[in-house]
Design an enzyme around this catalytic site. Structure first.
Site, PDB file in Angstrom:
ATOM      1  N   GLU B  63     -40.571 -31.325  -1.244  1.00  0.00           N
ATOM      2  CA  GLU B  63     -41.166 -32.707  -1.809  1.00  0.00           C
ATOM      3  C   GLU B  63     -40.945 -32.223  -3.345  1.00  0.00           C
ATOM      4  O   GLU B  63     -40.690 -33.326  -4.252  1.00  0.00           O
ATOM      5  CB  GLU B  63     -42.706 -32.709  -1.926  1.00  0.00           C
ATOM      6  CG  GLU B  63     -43.008 -33.328  -0.394  1.00  0.00           C
ATOM      7  CD  GLU B  63     -42.807 -32.019   0.677  1.00  0.00           C
ATOM      8  OE1 GLU B  63     -42.716 -31.083   0.428  1.00  0.00           O
ATOM      9  OE2 GLU B  63     -43.196 -32.424   1.942  1.00  0.00           O
ATOM     10  N   HIS B 132     -54.262 -34.609   5.394  1.00  0.00           N
ATOM     11  CA  HIS B 132     -53.548 -35.692   5.731  1.00  0.00           C
ATOM     12  C   HIS B 132     -54.067 -36.983   5.686  1.00  0.00           C
ATOM     13  O   HIS B 132     -53.790 -37.937   6.326  1.00  0.00           O
ATOM     14  CB  HIS B 132     -52.752 -35.409   7.161  1.00  0.00           C
ATOM     15  CG  HIS B 132     -51.746 -34.312   7.269  1.00  0.00           C
ATOM     16  ND1 HIS B 132     -51.956 -33.203   7.474  1.00  0.00           N
ATOM     17  CD2 HIS B 132     -50.277 -34.690   7.597  1.00  0.00           C
ATOM     18  CE1 HIS B 132     -50.814 -32.644   7.627  1.00  0.00           C
ATOM     19  NE2 HIS B 132     -49.702 -33.431   8.020  1.00  0.00           N
TER      20      HIS B 132
HETATM   21  C1  LIG Z   1     -45.424 -30.256   2.634  1.00  0.00           C
HETATM   22  C2  LIG Z   1     -45.198 -31.025   3.822  1.00  0.00           C
HETATM   23  N1  LIG Z   1     -44.298 -31.756   4.024  1.00  0.00           N
HETATM   24  C3  LIG Z   1     -44.052 -32.292   5.180  1.00  0.00           C
HETATM   25  C4  LIG Z   1     -45.123 -32.119   6.276  1.00  0.00           C
HETATM   26  C5  LIG Z   1     -44.820 -33.125   7.542  1.00  0.00           C
HETATM   27  N2  LIG Z   1     -44.357 -32.264   8.484  1.00  0.00           N
HETATM   28  C6  LIG Z   1     -45.284 -31.630   9.285  1.00  0.00           C
HETATM   29  S1  LIG Z   1     -44.330 -30.512  10.289  1.00  0.00           S
HETATM   30  C7  LIG Z   1     -42.866 -31.030   9.702  1.00  0.00           C
HETATM   31  C8  LIG Z   1     -41.885 -30.183  10.269  1.00  0.00           C
HETATM   32  C9  LIG Z   1     -41.961 -28.671   9.896  1.00  0.00           C
HETATM   33  O1  LIG Z   1     -40.601 -28.040  10.518  1.00  0.00           O
HETATM   34  P1  LIG Z   1     -40.787 -26.497  10.804  1.00  0.00           P
HETATM   35  O2  LIG Z   1     -41.273 -25.810   9.541  1.00  0.00           O
HETATM   36  O3  LIG Z   1     -39.420 -26.120  11.440  1.00  0.00           O
HETATM   37  O4  LIG Z   1     -42.109 -26.321  11.961  1.00  0.00           O
HETATM   38  P2  LIG Z   1     -41.842 -26.796  13.454  1.00  0.00           P
HETATM   39  O5  LIG Z   1     -42.591 -28.254  13.338  1.00  0.00           O
HETATM   40  O6  LIG Z   1     -40.499 -27.122  13.852  1.00  0.00           O
HETATM   41  O7  LIG Z   1     -42.648 -25.888  14.312  1.00  0.00           O
HETATM   42  C10 LIG Z   1     -43.201 -31.747   8.798  1.00  0.00           C
HETATM   43  C11 LIG Z   1     -41.877 -32.425   7.830  1.00  0.00           C
HETATM   44  C12 LIG Z   1     -46.232 -31.313   5.858  1.00  0.00           C
HETATM   45  N3  LIG Z   1     -47.174 -31.555   7.104  1.00  0.00           N
HETATM   46  N4  LIG Z   1     -46.271 -30.918   4.923  1.00  0.00           N
END
Ligand SMILES: Cc1ncc(C[n+]2csc(CCOP(=O)(O)OP(=O)(O)O)c2C)c(N)n1
Ligand SMILES: Cc1ncc(C[n+]2csc(CCOP(=O)(O)OP(=O)(O)O)c2C)c(N)n1
Ligand SMILES: [Mg+2]
Ligand SMILES: [Mg+2]
Lengths: 345, 331, 345, 331
Positions: B63, B132
């Site tokens: 971000e 959130h």
């Molecule tokens: C700072 C932040 N940015 C975006 C999100 C929205 N978000 C939640 S999980 C996710 C994907 C995370 O990917 P990863 O770290 O690979 O974990 P996975 O979901 O694959 O277990 C996103 C974009 C968030 N919760 N926090």
């Protein structure tokens, strides 16, 4: 990793003079020397003005780092851009700024590059391709990536050089930016001026790796390490990075090992490094080394070098006079430039 | 006049982005999962298929750099629209937003402008808990150099976004997640809603309710009930948080003599504080017949449990109760 | 880099059974199987409750990733700690949490681990060493480093395992935290569950390097890559990292290649990956593979495995009943836990 | 009673930290260049020599992780005091501060506490321009879960820091750079100043001036001049921004009937907005004889030019003018 960017001596290339001597015209080399002197004298004079209470705030001097600033900017066109740091005077001058308008800025005048609103820490020259120093360590890095994104679309071939220090490479902004630039293959070159310290904290105490360039591996990015006090080496190392950037190859990282002679800022008491260390680096004065090289290869005479120094002296004096005589901004314009004035139809 | 259709708030935002992408090559969208996924709230939807991956750009989960990249791109002539997946994540990017985007023009003496648009899905009510569900517009409203809007209807959502894209300065748009599916009449094609202007969405005599975002429909609902109980509420939709349209608010309070501020953000130092203080500082002070009442979010993070979550932000019933108490106050 | 952490077959080590089979008692292995089943069934049941409107909000299921959660926690003591992610149910159960209190949390009840204030995205079990899931991608990483810093001082030998996803590795917090942990040699293990996607964005589209483990080089940190669907491999790869952490050697990074069978969250339409890809990974079911291994090496019989599954079934049912019957928090306690209640003297 | 000596605000803070480091093994300091450099403002000074590098820790330039590390350490039983080099850099750490530190206890249902102390050198007047001069306390004041203090004297600086270290919850301390060298009487040894209590630092009849941080000495200066002109000002030092001591303010306004809020942060949505709105919402409303006046920072970034910089925040003369205008208002 050292020398990654250094051209191999090849059978066809029997000319063993330094890259810069081979590559640039004598005029351009002499202009580079002029600008390096200008950086040095600009900062010495700014320091002097500060001591005499003519400039307020604080300032971060890059004396001793002139070769990395000038070397990195040497092959840039006026349309290419840079983002700079709190230690940004050298970058600004190397990119072609007018020291009179820079002094005017330091004096807080309306004729300054930032109309007196920015000062040393925000010195910029947008028309000349300097998008600005930055008061936030690593703050300019993502902006450079964004600028490169726009250039890729609107001005193919244009390059952005993002300067930052060794301290900045521990900021999250560095990591996020390098990753994004690499994934999107953007025309940006990350130039780390590693002067061994982020303020008082040595890289050994702040950074898990010895060389910042090592981190490029985490971004699938070519990287090089050069002697940042050697003007020619810096210009040489920039070439593959520039080529890569201009031809859609993506970003590169260049680490210039250098040193700042002065304290971090005006309030530094230099408790974290020894006199010997400073003196040792002063013996590697990038300007003196460049001069030797110009003499050695017959590009300039001792007399011409002296003339350059004299010319700089005069230019600095005139610049300070210009600044002193320039008008102060009007207090009633305090809110000007917060928002863009919209034309009333 | 353009044709009007009944579309949702999310569709209206998408419509605005499609119009801008179509009309102006410099416009592009950037955000996490806004491409083939269509955005966490399906606001960008199929835009990537219509405009391609070069104009609708999925970015890494970064971000801070995302915001900085948008700033750099804007300075250099593009017109980025950056989507944050949830407004809460803006906390990661406050440096680039408040220190760079907002100040760059000023620090550089007007030599650049930073025409960046950022969109922030905000608010509670989805059971997504404390990280959130925030309403952080007050942070942004406190930062000179930014403009901050908070549309409450599909019409405004589209018009304010198109206005933001014509604005030379950074515009932050706080959208409400619970509004995305709410429908309303929206003209086709290009139109703008002026940034910096509040709207009197219901005229009334007995008190003024200043609301923003989802609190506007709640206030209007409440006003209906209040009318049945003989209280005539004027409802103002702030629409813009910065610059605040003090004139419209003051004028209304001069008429009704009573003011209730309703907002979802935490009460303390939330936007209602500014509305109240602005009114008290104005000529409306002399017309006030009762203390100004603020109904803001609770002084707590947003809890997960649905009943607690509801209790943490003003609901219609709270507005009715507060308005009745305020209007009945005889002085 | 693959296999960095894998022990070489040596002459003295003629036992070629998988590490876990050699290393853990039959009881502990059977308990691990129980917990992996528990994770799977917990999530399937939570999903079911969600579909039936009994749970609100959203949730992120880790079905298909049970081996990395359980494998990483297998050699942790109750005093060791973890920080977890939005996809944290598996970690929580693997670290020893009670599914009844987890369900109670999902149902928003006062008996839940977070007294109904946190829900799925903040599930924690502080007494059991789980400092909590986190709604912010990479949000738990610096907290893990800080927790390790405290442990180093107050509880030498204790380790913190910080789970995060492949998407998280592009956050600045990842970079800053790994650097700090390395410079300060803190007892923390960074476990990246690389399931190929951050929401809809594949690592290829988001991340400049193929393997997250490559980035460890930028932090001077040992790293390993393992098959995250192979329970034994994960437990094996954890050993040198644990040893290093417990003996003051500093942090390590472990990348577990795995896959989530379900969509990112409840609103995912799975447009960014193919059915074939999902099916292909389902054939690598970590639970089925672990079961085969237990059978192959005579640790458990088919009957015992069935018994385990049945026991899980009963436990889940009882847990849901417990949750359903648990009291709701009182609305008048909305402000409780914002601040610590100070004893009035 | 302890001996009292005349020391500076910076020395008082250092004294508090030294006492805490001495008394409690769990206490440690963390920040950029706080070791041998002694801190950008020489607040930590020689503490590293007295307590060692394990207790006075130079950290990499990583504000976000720094804040998170402090949170994790606090949760696990240490008592970190994190120094930001300038409060402006807090923008990089808002995620860990507002989403984690502030909410962790709540999200986990009271299962942890996060006794972290963070120090933020704030304010303008040093010629350091827009990114090194902000007063961002209002952002923090808007976040439930945090406590926010703003000492104006060496006495309070020490006492509030020692109180913060006894507090089980996260306490954010906004120090003013221009105050660091200001001297005042400070008792030796341990004492605390309660968090959440404002102080009436000057009693008066004609109007109440609520100020904080450097605006307190300016308001007191102004009050001296006002007294010479026949206006008796009561001056309240807020000391704590969150939780705000509404009681003390309301009581004063009930007495003086006029209120002037003076603060350095940007006027819009700055702490004066909350003070004003709180008063108007209270029983003091009925006692108000004039509009509440707010004197806050300009709606601009802090400019570099010294004259502009001065004009951007309230000065003594502005306070006098505003107070005279307010007090002379006959209604
Ligand atoms: C700072 C932040 N940015 C975006 C999100 C929205 N978000 C939640 S999980 C996710 C994907 C995370 O990917 P990863 O770290 O690979 O974990 P996975 O979901 O694959 O277990 C996103 C974009 C968030 N919760 N926090
Ligand atoms: C985000 C942020 N943190 C801290 C500072 C204070 N600060 C200014 S320069 C500096 C050191 C930077 O070191 P480096 O990047 O190596 O650059 P150098 O000063 O050596 O040129 C620090 C800590 C800042 N300006 N911004
Ligand atoms: Mg440096
Ligand atoms: Mg993933």
């Amino acid at each position: 990793m050292t020398g990654y960017f250094k051209q191999q001596a090849s059978p066809e290339n029997l000319d063993d003079r330094p890259f810069a001597i081979r590559h640039y015209s004598a005029d351009r080399l002499k202009d580079a020397l002029y600008r390096m002197h200008l950086i040095r004298r600009f900062e010495e004079s700014a320091e002097d003005c500060y001591m005499r209470g003519l400039i307020h705030g604080t300032m971060h001097l890059s004396i001793g780092q002139e070769a990395s600033a000038m070397g990195a900017c040497m092959s840039l066109t006026p349309d290419d851009q840079i983002t700079s740091t709190h230690r940004g005077h050298g970058h600004c001058i190397a990119k072609g700024a007018d020291v009179a308008r820079m002094f005017a800025e330091f004096f807080g005048r309306q004729t300054g590059y930032c109309k007196g609103r920015g000062g040393s820490m925000h010195i910029a020259d947008v028309a000349g391709g300097n998008l600005g120093a930055n008061g936030i360590v690593a703050g300019g890095i993502p902006i450079a990536v964004g600028a490169a994104m726009a250039n890729k679309r609107l001005h193919p071939g244009r390059v952005v050089v993002s300067f930052f220090g060794d301290g900045a490479n521990n900021e999250g902004a560095f990591h996020e930016s390098l990753n994004m630039a690499s994934v999107w293959k953007l025309p940006v070159i990350f130039v780390c001026e590693n002067n061994g310290y982020g303020m008082s904290t040595s890289t050994a105490r702040s950074t898990a790796v010895e060389h910042i360039a090592t981190r490029a591996g985490g971004y699938n990015m070519p990287a090089g390490i050069v002697d940042g006090n050697n003007f020619s080496d810096v210009t040489e190392a920039m070439q593959p990075a520039l080529r890569r950037a201009r031809t859609g190859g993506g970003p590169s990282l260049l680490e210039c090992k250098t040193y700042r002679w002065r304290g971090h800022s005006k309030s530094d008491r230099n408790l974290y490094r020894t006199k010997e260390e400073i003196q040792q680096w002063q013996r590697k004065d990038p300007i003196a080394r460049f001069e030797s090289s110009l003499l050695e290869y017959g590009i300039a005479t001792q007399h011409q070098i002296q003339q350059t120094a004299d010319r700089v002296e005069g230019d600095i004096e005139r610049a300070i006079d210009y600044a002193k005589e320039s008008p102060q901004p009007s207090v009633k314009d305090l809110l000007k430039y917060v928002y863009t004035e919209q034309q009333t139809p | 006049m353009n044709d009007v259709s009944e579309i949702s708030y999310a569709e209206a935002i998408k419509d605005a982005m499609a119009i801008a992408l179509q009309a102006d090559e410099r416009v592009f969208l950037m955000g996490e999962d806004i491409g083939v996924y269509g955005g966490a709230f399906q606001v960008t939807g199929d835009l990537v298929h219509r405009f391609g991956e070069d104009r609708v750009i999925d970015m890494p989960i970064s971000e801070l750099a995302g915001a900085g990249v948008a700033v750099g791109a804007a300075v250099n002539g593009l017109r980025p629209i950056l989507e944050f997946q949830f407004s809460d994540f803006a906390a990661l990017a406050m440096e680039q937003i408040a220190n760079q985007a907002a100040k760059m023009r000023y620090m550089l003496g007007g030599e650049v402008s930073v025409p960046v648009v950022m969109r922030f899905p905000s608010g509670s009510g989805t059971g997504a808990a404390a990280q959130h569900s925030q309403s952080l517009e007050a942070w942004f409203g406190h930062v000179p150099g930014l403009k901050v809007v908070q549309p409450s209807t599909p019409y405004d959502a589209k018009g304010l976004l198109l206005a933001a894209l014509e604005d030379p300065d950074p515009v932050m748009i706080f959208e409400h997640k619970l509004l995305y599916k709410v429908k309303g009449e929206v003209p086709e094609g290009h139109y703008t809603v002026p940034i910096g202007k509040a709207a009197v969405v219901l005229e009334g005599r007995d008190l003024t309710i200043v609301a923003s975002s989802i609190m506007v429909p709640r206030a209007l609902d409440a006003a209906g009930e209040l009318a049945r109980q003989g209280v005539s509420a004027e409802v103002i939709d702030l629409r813009t948080i910065r610059p605040l349209d003090r004139e419209t608010i003051v004028k209304s309070v001069c008429k009704t003599h009573r003011l209730l501020c309703v907002y979802e953000g935490v009460k303390t130092l939330g936007i209602g504080a500014e509305v109240s203080a602005s009114v008290v500082e104005s000529e409306a002070f002399d017309f006030l017949d009762a203390p100004i009442v603020r109904l803001g979010g609770a002084e707590s993070p947003i809890p997960y449990n649905p009943e607690l979550e509801k209790a943490a932000v003003p609901q219609k019933e709270n507005i009715i109760d507060a308005a009745l108490a305020l209007a009945s106050g005889v002085r």
